[in-house]
Design an enzyme around this catalytic site. Structure first.
Site, short mmCIF file in Angstrom:
data_model
loop_
_atom_site.label_atom_id
_atom_site.label_comp_id
_atom_site.label_asym_id
_atom_site.label_seq_id
_atom_site.Cartn_x
_atom_site.Cartn_y
_atom_site.Cartn_z
N SER A 172 0.85 -1.19 0.00
CA SER A 172 0.00 0.00 0.00
C SER A 172 0.89 1.24 0.00
CB SER A 172 -1.04 -0.02 1.11
OG SER A 172 -0.47 0.10 2.39
N HIS A 231 -3.31 -1.32 -2.58
CA HIS A 231 -4.48 -0.62 -2.07
C HIS A 231 -4.64 0.66 -2.89
CE1 HIS A 231 -4.05 -2.63 2.14
NE2 HIS A 231 -4.54 -3.44 1.23
N ASP A 282 -2.52 -5.75 6.23
CA ASP A 282 -3.11 -6.58 5.17
C ASP A 282 -1.98 -7.39 4.55
OD1 ASP A 282 -4.90 -5.94 2.05
OD2 ASP A 282 -4.88 -7.68 3.36
#
Lengths: 231, 290
Positions: free
Chosen positions: A48, A75, A167
């Site tokens: 991300s 992301h 994540d």
């Protein structure tokens, strides 16, 4: 099994270092369906914050005949468009494209999860989902990794890049559980070390590398996992 | 094989599998069982998302294994209803992909204007966000009274929710930006009345909508439409089922009729792909050739 199209033509994708105008016309075109193959190994990656730059650097170091599909979840804002693909493709030695549902896996290409969909791996092709965000993320790195582990087990290589949350940690653990390998961007070199650190804690992976060595490791690892790519 | 995992990962992962091969067999038996006993066919749903939903159901139902879930579902019809909901419900947003609605306004609406009456089918409408988005758009384009929107889904419970026109208020506020970016001409809140937690669309928006049960897996074509919308539904089907559904749509779309898919879906896999042309390729709006 995937059906073969009547005429097998190359799929439309963003070639390495294509010009802006050429990109616009390519993106506007409807692509044709590529033939299916059975990849021996598959690479899945996630990041991300700082992940785009990390991915750019990693992709610039891969050989053009990279012998596996390279699928990535970054992301991204749900309204993001093809700008992301252009940015990733800028220095990539591999063509970069955004996944459409049921797109076959193909070696030597980079496949990016579309905005606001989860990207899943099934046998021979990608699948999409609009299930709710997982840990506030859609696309979710965990879902990519878990589905890859389910479909390809020990033939999965997962890569965790810079990012601002955890994540990918669970997915990385699943990949390891199923016999695959996890490599992690060295947290001390990451713009945001949270994601790599979480993956490291979850897997205790010994493959922690700065980006310039990650590409080398990856190429070697692929030879080890899959010495002769399947036709 | 041993791994070191954060305890919370172990705790929170949906049903850490003991042996994936066992799970694969169990999943197959679950789908066969549901089909043989209840006639509900999930056997051609896309496997990765299906499995994920099944594992969540196993956890929610306290079943420990997929075999346990099958047993519960076979012996308890209420459990079966929950399984169907768990496997099929898709929650989406109002005006998801505003570019699609912009393109619909620009390319499809001018053609629809030429018809005295217009039939649209929202296939797999789930809780109805897309149906109401379409109704609002058509009302703003002053076409609504000439339209009949058929909103279908396989699930009666979800259809009832859609028919009610009531949605969580928090969600509506998120959708306001989508509405505006879709070319919305008013304030989104003009279309609903709200209390502390819920928003109810004004009943006039339901006047031209028919909500009906229809299962894309098994049911036949029931009308011919000027527009069929099926956005981010077929991603949950495997390729063979997608082909079946493309065939069903082909029987349901008249010449020069429109087929609208989700942003990252494709018509290319359809056996009828050559009979359509892209009107707005990146928004996945196709028109059947004359």
């Amino acid at each position: 099994m995937n059906r073969r199209p009547k005429k097998a033509r190359n799929s439309v994708s963003i070639p390495a270092s294509a010009s802006s105008r050429a990109l616009d016309s390519i993106l506007a075109e409807e692509r044709t369906w590529p033939s299916s193959e059975c990849p021996g190994a598959i690479v899945v990656a996630g990041g991300s914050r700082g992940g785009v730059a990390a991915l750019q650097q990693l992709l610039s170091s891969l050989p053009p005949d990279f012998p596996a599909p390279f699928a990535v979840v970054l992301h991204r804002d749900r309204t993001s468009d093809h700008v992301l693909l252009r940015v990733i493709g800028r220095q990539s030695s591999l063509p970069v494209e955004e996944v459409t549902d049921k797109l076959p896996l193909q070696s030597g290409r980079v496949f990016v999860a579309p905005a606001d969909y989860h990207l899943l791996i099934e046998e021979g092709h990608f699948a999409l989902s609009v299930d709710p965000p997982v840990r506030w993320s859609r696309p979710s790195i965990d879902l990519l990794f878990e589905s890859a582990a389910d479909a390809y087990g020990p033939n999965v290589i997962g890569i965790v890049l810079s990012g601002a949350n955890d994540d990918g940690a669970r997915g990385a653990a699943r990949i390891s559980q199923c016999g695959g390998r996890i490599a992690i961007q060295d947290p001390s070199t990451a713009e945001c070390p949270i994601m790599p650190r979480a993956a490291l804690a979850a897997t205790q992976s010994s493959h922690v590398h700065p980006l310039d060595q990650l590409g080398v490791w990856l190429a070697q690892e692929l030879i080890r996992v899959n010495p002769t790519p399947q036709p | 094989m041993t791994t070191h995992m954060l305890p919370e990962i172990l705790e929170n992962s949906p049903s850490v599998s003991i042996d994936p091969k066992v799970e694969t067999v169990e999943l197959h038996l679950l789908l066969e069982g549901l089909y043989q006993y209840y006639g509900m066919d999930f056997r051609h749903y896309a496997p990765a998302s299906l499995k994920r939903r099944v594992l969540k159901l196993v956890e929610d139902e306290g079943a420990r294994t997929i075999s346990g879930l099958l047993s519960n579902a076979l012996h308890n019809p209420e459990c079966f209803e929950r399984v169907v909901l768990g496997l099929t419900v898709n929650v989406t947003s109002m005006f998801r992909d505003p570019d699609f609605y912009q393109a619909f306004r620009e390319h499809v609406v001018p053609i629809l204007r030429t018809y005295p009456s217009i039939r649209l089918w929202v296939a797999g409408c789930a809780s109805g966000e897309e149906v109401y988005s379409l109704a609002i758009l058509l009302e703003e384009e002053k076409l609504y009274d000439r339209c009949r929107i058929y909103a279908t889904d396989l699930n009666e419970i979800v259809l009832a929710q859609a028919k009610s026109g009531v949605f969580p208020l928090a969600a509506m506020r998120e959708h306001t930006e989508n509405y505006l970016r879709s070319g919305g001409l008013r304030a989104f809140s003009d279309y609903y009345s709200a209390d502390a937690t819920s928003a109810a669309f004004h009943s006039r928006l339901r006047n031209q909508i028919v909500f009906a049960r229809h299962n894309l897996v098994s049911d036949a074509s029931f009308n011919e439409f000027h527009v069929v919308l099926c956005r981010n539904v077929m991603i949950y089907f495997d390729q063979s089922l997608q082909q079946r559904v493309f065939g069903l749509f082909h029987e349901s779309i008249g010449r020069l009729g429109y087929l609208c898919l989700g942003k990252s879906e494709s018509l290319l896999f359809s056996p009828h792909a050559n009979e359509y042309e892209a009107i707005a390729a990146s928004e996945r709006i196709y028109r059947r050739k004359p």
